[in-house]
Motif scaffolding. Structure first.
Motif, PDB file in Angstrom:
ATOM      1  N   SER A 180     -16.765  30.824 -29.722  1.00 16.32           N
ATOM      2  CA  SER A 180     -15.765  30.273 -28.808  1.00 16.32           C
ATOM      3  C   SER A 180     -16.324  30.135 -27.397  1.00 16.32           C
ATOM      4  CB  SER A 180     -14.518  31.158 -28.793  1.00 16.32           C
ATOM      5  OG  SER A 180     -13.913  31.198 -30.066  1.00 16.32           O
ATOM      6  N   ILE A 181     -17.124  31.098 -26.976  1.00 10.79           N
ATOM      7  CA  ILE A 181     -17.739  31.049 -25.647  1.00 10.79           C
ATOM      8  C   ILE A 181     -18.677  29.850 -25.550  1.00 10.79           C
ATOM      9  CG2 ILE A 181     -19.333  32.221 -24.080  1.00 10.79           C
ATOM     10  CD1 ILE A 181     -18.171  34.883 -25.217  1.00 10.79           C
ATOM     11  N   VAL A 182     -19.496  29.668 -26.574  1.00  6.83           N
ATOM     12  CA  VAL A 182     -20.439  28.541 -26.596  1.00  6.83           C
ATOM     13  C   VAL A 182     -19.675  27.216 -26.547  1.00  6.83           C
ATOM     14  CG1 VAL A 182     -22.170  27.333 -27.985  1.00  6.83           C
ATOM     15  CG2 VAL A 182     -22.234  29.831 -27.793  1.00  6.83           C
ATOM     16  N   LEU A 187     -17.470  22.336 -23.105  1.00  7.08           N
ATOM     17  CA  LEU A 187     -16.327  21.530 -22.706  1.00  7.08           C
ATOM     18  C   LEU A 187     -16.096  21.531 -21.197  1.00  7.08           C
ATOM     19  CD1 LEU A 187     -13.738  22.424 -25.489  1.00  7.08           C
ATOM     20  CD2 LEU A 187     -15.205  20.409 -25.329  1.00  7.08           C
ATOM     21  N   LYS A 188     -16.921  22.232 -20.447  1.00  5.25           N
ATOM     22  CA  LYS A 188     -16.780  22.228 -18.992  1.00  5.25           C
ATOM     23  C   LYS A 188     -17.048  20.823 -18.442  1.00  5.25           C
ATOM     24  CE  LYS A 188     -17.578  27.053 -17.767  1.00  5.25           C
ATOM     25  NZ  LYS A 188     -18.415  27.988 -16.976  1.00  5.25           N
ATOM     26  N   TYR A 189     -16.488  20.551 -17.298  1.00  5.07           N
ATOM     27  CA  TYR A 189     -16.554  19.207 -16.714  1.00  5.07           C
ATOM     28  C   TYR A 189     -17.985  18.694 -16.622  1.00  5.07           C
ATOM     29  CZ  TYR A 189     -15.419  15.291 -13.649  1.00  5.07           C
ATOM     30  OH  TYR A 189     -15.276  14.031 -13.128  1.00  5.07           O
ATOM     31  N   ALA A 190     -18.872  19.503 -16.049  1.00  3.90           N
ATOM     32  CA  ALA A 190     -20.251  19.052 -15.846  1.00  3.90           C
ATOM     33  C   ALA A 190     -20.942  18.746 -17.173  1.00  3.90           C
ATOM     34  CB  ALA A 190     -21.040  20.106 -15.076  1.00  3.90           C
ATOM     35  N   ALA A 191     -20.684  19.582 -18.179  1.00  5.34           N
ATOM     36  CA  ALA A 191     -21.304  19.366 -19.482  1.00  5.34           C
ATOM     37  C   ALA A 191     -20.764  18.107 -20.146  1.00  5.34           C
ATOM     38  CB  ALA A 191     -21.056  20.574 -20.375  1.00  5.34           C
ATOM     39  N   GLN A 192     -19.468  17.895 -20.074  1.00  2.00           N
ATOM     40  CA  GLN A 192     -18.871  16.706 -20.663  1.00  2.00           C
ATOM     41  C   GLN A 192     -19.325  15.439 -19.939  1.00  2.00           C
ATOM     42  OE1 GLN A 192     -17.880  17.198 -23.601  1.00  2.00           O
ATOM     43  NE2 GLN A 192     -15.647  17.136 -23.600  1.00  2.00           N
ATOM     44  N   ARG A 193     -19.502  15.544 -18.641  1.00  2.00           N
ATOM     45  CA  ARG A 193     -19.978  14.395 -17.864  1.00  2.00           C
ATOM     46  C   ARG A 193     -21.382  13.991 -18.312  1.00  2.00           C
ATOM     47  NH1 ARG A 193     -20.182  15.521 -11.682  1.00  2.00           N
ATOM     48  NH2 ARG A 193     -21.853  16.884 -12.429  1.00  2.00           N
ATOM     49  N   ARG A 194     -22.209  14.998 -18.646  1.00  2.00           N
ATOM     50  CA  ARG A 194     -23.561  14.689 -19.132  1.00  2.00           C
ATOM     51  C   ARG A 194     -23.529  14.122 -20.542  1.00  2.00           C
ATOM     52  NH1 ARG A 194     -24.705  19.939 -17.068  1.00  2.00           N
ATOM     53  NH2 ARG A 194     -24.639  20.740 -19.206  1.00  2.00           N
ATOM     54  N   ASN A 195     -22.736  14.738 -21.404  1.00  2.00           N
ATOM     55  CA  ASN A 195     -22.765  14.390 -22.823  1.00  2.00           C
ATOM     56  C   ASN A 195     -21.861  13.216 -23.197  1.00  2.00           C
ATOM     57  OD1 ASN A 195     -24.541  16.571 -23.227  1.00  2.00           O
ATOM     58  ND2 ASN A 195     -22.831  17.980 -23.498  1.00  2.00           N
ATOM     59  N   ARG A 196     -20.847  12.950 -22.392  1.00  2.00           N
ATOM     60  CA  ARG A 196     -19.922  11.838 -22.671  1.00  2.00           C
ATOM     61  C   ARG A 196     -19.912  10.876 -21.485  1.00  2.00           C
ATOM     62  NH1 ARG A 196     -16.434  13.508 -26.773  1.00  2.00           N
ATOM     63  NH2 ARG A 196     -15.914  11.286 -26.911  1.00  2.00           N
ATOM     64  N   SER A 197     -21.098  10.535 -21.028  1.00  2.00           N
ATOM     65  CA  SER A 197     -21.236   9.719 -19.811  1.00  2.00           C
ATOM     66  C   SER A 197     -20.533   8.368 -19.928  1.00  2.00           C
ATOM     67  CB  SER A 197     -22.714   9.515 -19.476  1.00  2.00           C
ATOM     68  OG  SER A 197     -23.395   8.894 -20.558  1.00  2.00           O
ATOM     69  N   ALA A 198     -20.548   7.770 -21.127  1.00  2.00           N
ATOM     70  CA  ALA A 198     -19.912   6.462 -21.306  1.00  2.00           C
ATOM     71  C   ALA A 198     -18.406   6.559 -21.067  1.00  2.00           C
ATOM     72  CB  ALA A 198     -20.195   5.928 -22.718  1.00  2.00           C
ATOM     73  N   VAL A 199     -17.789   7.631 -21.563  1.00  2.00           N
ATOM     74  CA  VAL A 199     -16.354   7.843 -21.370  1.00  2.00           C
ATOM     75  C   VAL A 199     -16.041   8.011 -19.887  1.00  2.00           C
ATOM     76  CG1 VAL A 199     -14.406   9.364 -21.837  1.00  2.00           C
ATOM     77  CG2 VAL A 199     -16.026   8.805 -23.657  1.00  2.00           C
ATOM     78  N   PHE A 200     -16.831   8.849 -19.216  1.00  2.00           N
ATOM     79  CA  PHE A 200     -16.595   9.104 -17.796  1.00  2.00           C
ATOM     80  C   PHE A 200     -16.763   7.838 -16.967  1.00  2.00           C
ATOM     81  CE2 PHE A 200     -16.302  13.286 -19.112  1.00  2.00           C
ATOM     82  CZ  PHE A 200     -16.110  14.173 -18.059  1.00  2.00           C
ATOM     83  N   LYS A 201     -17.757   7.037 -17.350  1.00  2.00           N
ATOM     84  CA  LYS A 201     -17.986   5.783 -16.633  1.00  2.00           C
ATOM     85  C   LYS A 201     -16.816   4.815 -16.851  1.00  2.00           C
ATOM     86  CE  LYS A 201     -21.375   2.076 -16.047  1.00  2.00           C
ATOM     87  NZ  LYS A 201     -22.704   1.536 -16.494  1.00  2.00           N
TER      88      LYS A 201
END
Length: 206
Positions: A180-182, A187-201
């Motif tokens: 759960s910790i991992v 799911l933190k903002y910075a991690a999601q921004r890196r991994n789901r960049s297309a969505v954020f863009k």
């Protein structure tokens, strides 16, 4: 420096079940990669060079430390343990999530060098249970167990300096907590921004 990959650092007193928990976590999460530490101690039981540890002589270990080859290193129970700087940085630069099993001294060193590291401390449910687990190993002399119990009191006191604490009372529950910790870290903002960049863009998110 912030890398694309996450660094999870797991520490615990001897007998708390750290290695078993991390092994179970790795079996559940193919995206996690364990870092193999260097040590000056001799192999135990079925341990193999390059699998559980990179076994080196004390002289070679200290030479590596002097060259700055280690991300962190410390003396634990009379033996030297260290984490390769190059190996960790290369994996994280490629976006890999890395988990380290080290002592609290090394964990706190890494936190100073790498503030984004996630520190996780494994606690036993009680002192009596920790003593019983050490006794059940059957391959450790009574005086060594006594020393490890004494060291454990120093180590457990450091749990307050970690980001997360997992109590290993019921093994399956502790594995779930660790996973759960991992997952939460990813799911933190910075991690999601890196991994789901297309969505954020697409959503015009910074």
């Amino acid at each position: 420096m912030e890398y694309p990959g996450n660094l999870f650092v797991v520490a615990a007193p001897s007998g708390a079940g750290k290695s078993s928990l991390v092994k179970a976590l790795l079996e559940l999460d193919a995206k996690l990669d364990v870092s193999i530490s260097h040590t000056s101690r001799a192999p135990r039981g079925q341990e193999q060079h390059g699998r559980e540890y990179w076994f080196t002589s004390e002289e070679e270990f200290r030479a590596m430390a002097a060259r700055g080859d280690f991300f962190e290193w410390a003396e634990v129970h009379g033996n030297l343990y260290g984490t390769s700087r190059a190996a960790i940085e290369a994996r994280m630069a490629h976006g890999d999530d890395v988990v380290l099993e080290i002592d609290f001294q090394g964990a706190l060193q890494i936190k100073q060098l790498f503030p984004y590291a996630v520190l996780i401390f494994i606690l036993p449910p009680s002192w009596d249970e920790l003593q019983q687990r050490l006794n059940r190993r059957g391959d450790t002399a009574p005086e060594v167990i006594a020393k490890r119990m004494a060291n454990a009191r120093v180590e457990v006191a450091q749990a307050q300096n970690f980001d997360f604490v997992v109590v290993n009372a019921v093994f399956d529950t502790a594995v779930f907590d660790l996973k759960s910790i991992v997952h939460a870290q990813r799911l933190k903002y910075a991690a999601q921004r890196r991994n789901r960049s297309a969505v954020f863009k697409a959503l015009d998110l910074p």
